[in-house]
Motif scaffolding. Structure first.
Motif, PDB file in Angstrom:
ATOM      1  N   GLY A   6       0.837  -1.184   0.000  1.00 28.26           N
ATOM      2  CA  GLY A   6       0.000   0.000   0.000  1.00 28.26           C
ATOM      3  C   GLY A   6       0.873   1.236   0.000  1.00 28.26           C
ATOM      4  O   GLY A   6       2.043   1.195  -0.356  1.00 28.26           O
ATOM      5  N   VAL A   7       0.307   2.349   0.381  1.00 29.40           N
ATOM      6  CA  VAL A   7       1.028   3.609   0.458  1.00 29.40           C
ATOM      7  C   VAL A   7       1.660   3.722   1.837  1.00 29.40           C
ATOM      8  O   VAL A   7       1.038   3.418   2.843  1.00 29.40           O
ATOM      9  N   GLY A   8       2.922   4.162   1.907  1.00 32.57           N
ATOM     10  CA  GLY A   8       3.591   4.316   3.193  1.00 32.57           C
ATOM     11  C   GLY A   8       3.827   2.957   3.824  1.00 32.57           C
ATOM     12  O   GLY A   8       4.379   2.067   3.200  1.00 32.57           O
ATOM     13  N   ASP A   9       3.403   2.815   5.066  1.00 35.06           N
ATOM     14  CA  ASP A   9       3.609   1.549   5.764  1.00 35.06           C
ATOM     15  C   ASP A   9       2.373   0.656   5.689  1.00 35.06           C
ATOM     16  O   ASP A   9       2.238  -0.290   6.447  1.00 35.06           O
ATOM     17  N   ILE A  33     -11.861  -8.019  12.444  1.00 33.17           N
ATOM     18  CA  ILE A  33     -10.488  -7.798  12.000  1.00 33.17           C
ATOM     19  C   ILE A  33      -9.948  -6.485  12.564  1.00 33.17           C
ATOM     20  O   ILE A  33      -8.810  -6.429  13.031  1.00 33.17           O
ATOM     21  N   THR A  34     -10.753  -5.436  12.562  1.00 31.03           N
ATOM     22  CA  THR A  34     -10.288  -4.137  13.067  1.00 31.03           C
ATOM     23  C   THR A  34     -10.045  -4.171  14.573  1.00 31.03           C
ATOM     24  O   THR A  34      -9.343  -3.315  15.099  1.00 31.03           O
ATOM     25  N   GLU A  35     -10.615  -5.151  15.276  1.00 24.12           N
ATOM     26  CA  GLU A  35     -10.482  -5.235  16.735  1.00 24.12           C
ATOM     27  C   GLU A  35      -9.436  -6.237  17.202  1.00 24.12           C
ATOM     28  O   GLU A  35      -9.283  -6.473  18.400  1.00 24.12           O
ATOM     29  N   LEU A  36      -8.695  -6.864  16.273  1.00 24.38           N
ATOM     30  CA  LEU A  36      -7.683  -7.849  16.652  1.00 24.38           C
ATOM     31  C   LEU A  36      -6.612  -7.236  17.533  1.00 24.38           C
ATOM     32  O   LEU A  36      -6.222  -6.086  17.353  1.00 24.38           O
ATOM     33  N   GLN A  37      -6.131  -8.017  18.481  1.00 24.27           N
ATOM     34  CA  GLN A  37      -5.034  -7.622  19.364  1.00 24.27           C
ATOM     35  C   GLN A  37      -3.807  -8.438  18.987  1.00 24.27           C
ATOM     36  O   GLN A  37      -3.902  -9.647  18.804  1.00 24.27           O
ATOM     37  N   PHE A  49      -1.771  -2.271  15.735  1.00 24.13           N
ATOM     38  CA  PHE A  49      -2.002  -2.021  14.320  1.00 24.13           C
ATOM     39  C   PHE A  49      -3.391  -1.429  14.190  1.00 24.13           C
ATOM     40  O   PHE A  49      -4.221  -1.536  15.102  1.00 24.13           O
ATOM     41  N   THR A  50      -3.631  -0.770  13.100  1.00 27.06           N
ATOM     42  CA  THR A  50      -4.974  -0.303  12.792  1.00 27.06           C
ATOM     43  C   THR A  50      -5.362  -0.878  11.434  1.00 27.06           C
ATOM     44  O   THR A  50      -4.499  -1.191  10.616  1.00 27.06           O
ATOM     45  N   ALA A  51      -6.635  -1.023  11.226  1.00 23.02           N
ATOM     46  CA  ALA A  51      -7.118  -1.568   9.961  1.00 23.02           C
ATOM     47  C   ALA A  51      -8.306  -0.758   9.479  1.00 23.02           C
ATOM     48  O   ALA A  51      -9.199  -0.434  10.251  1.00 23.02           O
ATOM     49  N   ALA A  80     -10.524   7.195   4.896  1.00 24.69           N
ATOM     50  CA  ALA A  80     -10.866   8.611   5.019  1.00 24.69           C
ATOM     51  C   ALA A  80     -11.741   8.879   6.231  1.00 24.69           C
ATOM     52  O   ALA A  80     -11.721   9.965   6.801  1.00 24.69           O
ATOM     53  N   THR A  81     -12.517   7.870   6.648  1.00 27.31           N
ATOM     54  CA  THR A  81     -13.392   7.990   7.808  1.00 27.31           C
ATOM     55  C   THR A  81     -12.570   8.018   9.099  1.00 27.31           C
ATOM     56  O   THR A  81     -12.913   8.696  10.047  1.00 27.31           O
ATOM     57  N   GLY A  82     -11.483   7.292   9.125  1.00 29.41           N
ATOM     58  CA  GLY A  82     -10.615   7.222  10.301  1.00 29.41           C
ATOM     59  C   GLY A  82     -10.117   5.804  10.499  1.00 29.41           C
ATOM     60  O   GLY A  82     -10.593   4.868   9.852  1.00 29.41           O
ATOM     61  N   ARG A  83      -9.164   5.638  11.365  1.00 27.61           N
ATOM     62  CA  ARG A  83      -8.589   4.312  11.585  1.00 27.61           C
ATOM     63  C   ARG A  83      -9.575   3.394  12.294  1.00 27.61           C
ATOM     64  O   ARG A  83     -10.353   3.825  13.132  1.00 27.61           O
ATOM     65  N   GLY A  84      -9.501   2.123  11.913  1.00 25.77           N
ATOM     66  CA  GLY A  84     -10.305   1.117  12.598  1.00 25.77           C
ATOM     67  C   GLY A  84     -11.738   1.038  12.136  1.00 25.77           C
ATOM     68  O   GLY A  84     -12.615   0.656  12.891  1.00 25.77           O
TER      69      GLY A  84
END
Length: 89
Positions: A6-9, A33-37, A49-51, A80-84
């Motif tokens: 992707g872009v960046g990291d 997936i967005t809530e994985l630890q 991490f964020t998804a 664009a909405t935000g992380r996670g």
């Protein structure tokens, strides 16, 4: 599952879930997936991490290319909405 840089990291994954019957089920999976630890590294530092997840459910006559394009657009909308966030068109 496949991935591309992707872009960046960022790293982009494509996950195909053939037994997912509805957008609601796909959003539930994407939210999990967005809530994985991840846990801690060997030095005890918490790893995070964020998804941002874009969800697209294939229509009966949809091509692979249009499905991936819609999922990609949904992912960028989630970013664009935000992380996670998980977003479906």
């Amino acid at each position: 599952m496949s991935s591309r840089p992707g872009v960046g990291d960022a790293l982009v994954f494509l996950i195909v879930c053939p037994d997912t019957a509805s957008v609601e089920e796909a959003i539930t999976l994407a939210t999990r997936i967005t809530e994985l630890q991840i846990g801690a590294d060997s030095a005890g530092h918490e790893l995070r991490f964020t998804a941002s997840v874009g969800v697209a459910v294939a229509g009966p006559e949809e091509t692979r290319e249009t499905l991936i394009r819609r999922a990609d657009a949904a992912m960028y909308h989630a970013k664009a909405t935000g992380r996670g966030y998980a977003v479906a068109p």
